[in-house]
Design a protein around this motif. Structure first.
Motif, short mmCIF file in Angstrom:
data_model
loop_
_atom_site.label_atom_id
_atom_site.label_comp_id
_atom_site.label_asym_id
_atom_site.label_seq_id
_atom_site.Cartn_x
_atom_site.Cartn_y
_atom_site.Cartn_z
N ALA A 1 -13.97 -14.43 -14.53
CA ALA A 1 -13.79 -13.08 -14.00
C ALA A 1 -12.42 -13.01 -13.35
N SER A 2 -11.72 -11.90 -13.59
CA SER A 2 -10.42 -11.68 -12.96
C SER A 2 -10.53 -10.44 -12.08
N VAL A 3 -10.16 -10.58 -10.82
CA VAL A 3 -10.18 -9.45 -9.88
C VAL A 3 -8.85 -9.36 -9.16
N CYS A 4 -8.29 -8.16 -9.12
CA CYS A 4 -7.02 -7.94 -8.46
C CYS A 4 -7.21 -7.02 -7.26
N PRO A 5 -6.56 -7.33 -6.14
CA PRO A 5 -6.65 -6.43 -5.00
C PRO A 5 -5.93 -5.12 -5.31
N VAL A 6 -6.62 -4.00 -5.05
CA VAL A 6 -6.05 -2.66 -5.24
C VAL A 6 -6.51 -1.82 -4.04
N ASN A 7 -5.54 -1.34 -3.27
CA ASN A 7 -5.86 -0.59 -2.04
C ASN A 7 -6.82 -1.42 -1.18
N CYS A 8 -7.97 -0.89 -0.87
CA CYS A 8 -8.92 -1.59 0.01
C CYS A 8 -10.09 -2.19 -0.76
N CYS A 9 -9.90 -2.47 -2.05
CA CYS A 9 -11.00 -3.02 -2.84
C CYS A 9 -10.45 -4.05 -3.83
N LEU A 10 -11.37 -4.58 -4.63
CA LEU A 10 -11.00 -5.48 -5.71
C LEU A 10 -11.30 -4.79 -7.03
N GLU A 11 -10.35 -4.78 -7.94
CA GLU A 11 -10.56 -4.20 -9.27
C GLU A 11 -10.93 -5.35 -10.21
N LEU A 12 -12.12 -5.27 -10.79
CA LEU A 12 -12.56 -6.26 -11.75
C LEU A 12 -11.85 -5.97 -13.07
N GLU A 13 -10.85 -6.78 -13.37
CA GLU A 13 -10.03 -6.58 -14.57
C GLU A 13 -10.68 -7.13 -15.82
N GLY A 14 -11.57 -8.08 -15.65
CA GLY A 14 -12.24 -8.66 -16.80
C GLY A 14 -13.36 -9.58 -16.39
N LEU A 15 -14.43 -9.55 -17.16
CA LEU A 15 -15.58 -10.41 -16.96
C LEU A 15 -16.03 -10.84 -18.35
N PHE A 16 -15.87 -12.12 -18.67
CA PHE A 16 -16.13 -12.59 -20.03
C PHE A 16 -16.92 -13.89 -20.00
N THR A 17 -17.87 -13.98 -20.92
CA THR A 17 -18.71 -15.17 -21.05
C THR A 17 -18.58 -15.70 -22.47
N ASP A 18 -18.47 -17.02 -22.59
CA ASP A 18 -18.50 -17.65 -23.90
C ASP A 18 -19.76 -17.17 -24.62
N PRO A 19 -19.63 -16.67 -25.86
CA PRO A 19 -20.81 -16.16 -26.56
C PRO A 19 -22.00 -17.13 -26.61
N GLU A 20 -21.73 -18.43 -26.62
CA GLU A 20 -22.82 -19.41 -26.61
C GLU A 20 -23.58 -19.42 -25.29
N TRP A 21 -23.00 -18.85 -24.25
CA TRP A 21 -23.60 -18.86 -22.92
C TRP A 21 -24.00 -17.46 -22.45
N MET A 22 -23.88 -16.46 -23.31
CA MET A 22 -24.27 -15.10 -22.93
C MET A 22 -25.77 -15.05 -22.63
N ARG A 23 -26.11 -14.19 -21.68
CA ARG A 23 -27.50 -13.97 -21.25
C ARG A 23 -28.13 -15.21 -20.62
N GLN A 24 -27.27 -16.03 -19.99
CA GLN A 24 -27.75 -17.23 -19.29
C GLN A 24 -27.44 -17.15 -17.80
N GLY A 25 -26.91 -16.02 -17.33
CA GLY A 25 -26.63 -15.85 -15.90
C GLY A 25 -25.20 -16.12 -15.49
#
Length: 153
Positions: free
Chosen positions: A71-95
Motif C-alpha cells: 500500500a502506498s499512502v501520501c500525506p495530503v493536507n490533513c489526511c493520507l491519500e491511499l495512492e495504491g493498494l495491491f495484492t499478489d493475485p495468488e494471495w488475494m482474498r487472504q486478508g
C-alpha cells in the motif's frame, strides 16, 4: 491448499529499494487480474507501470520472506491519500489488503482513496465511506474516506 496469513510468518514493513522489482510485478499482475479493466489497460499500457517515486510512502506485506502486497499512502493536507493498494493475485482474498489498511489506520489520520468500481465493496467492508466522485483518466470514480479517529478502528 489455501494460504493463511496468520499461520505463516507475516509482517508489514516499510518498502526498500530492493523491493521495487517485486512491487512493479505485483502492481502489474494485480491490475490485470481485474477482467473489467483489461481493455482500459490495453489502451493505456503505460498505466501498468508502478511509480517508483511512491517507494518512500509504501508499506509492504511479507509472508515467509515473500512480498505479497503493498500500500502506498501520501500525506495530503490533513489526511493520507491511499495512492495504491495491491495484492499478489495468488494471495488475494487472504486478508493482505485488510491488514495493510489496518496498518495505515494505526497512524490515526483520516485516509482517503479514489476507488476503482470493482474495489468499492472492499473499501466499504473496511469501513470507508463514499464521499462524492473524482474525475480520473479512466472516468469518474468514487472518492471514499476512512475516519480512523472514530472509536473501534
Amino acid at each position: 491448499m489455501k494460504k493463511s496469513l496468520y499461520s505463516s510468518n507475516f509482517i508489514i514493513r516499510n518498502a526498500v529499494f530492493d523491493d521495487i522489482g517485486l512491487l512493479r510485478d505485483i502492481y502489474r499482475r494485480a491490475s490485470l487480474s481485474v477482467e473489467a479493466d483489461r481493455d482500459l489497460f490495453a489502451a493505456h499500457p503505460d498505466w501498468l507501470v508502478w511509480d517508483d517515486k511512491l517507494l518512500p510512502f509504501t508499506r509492504v506485506a511479507v509472508v515467509d520472506g515473500r512480498v505479497v502486497g503493498f500500500a502506498s499512502v501520501c500525506p495530503v493536507n490533513c489526511c493520507l491519500e491511499l495512492e495504491g493498494l495491491f495484492t499478489d493475485p495468488e494471495w488475494m482474498r487472504q486478508g493482505v489488503a485488510s491488514a495493510l489498511i489496518q496498518d495505515i489506520a494505526r497512524r490515526g489520520v483520516r485516509v482517503e482513496v479514489i476507488a476503482g468500481p470493482q474495489a468499492v465493496g472492499f473499501y466499504e467492508a473496511a469501513g470507508f465511506i463514499a464521499n462524492g466522485f473524482a474525475n480520473t483518466e479512466g472516468g469518474p470514480a468514487p472518492r471514499m474516506y476512512l475516519d480512523v479517529t472514530r472509536e473501534g478502528l
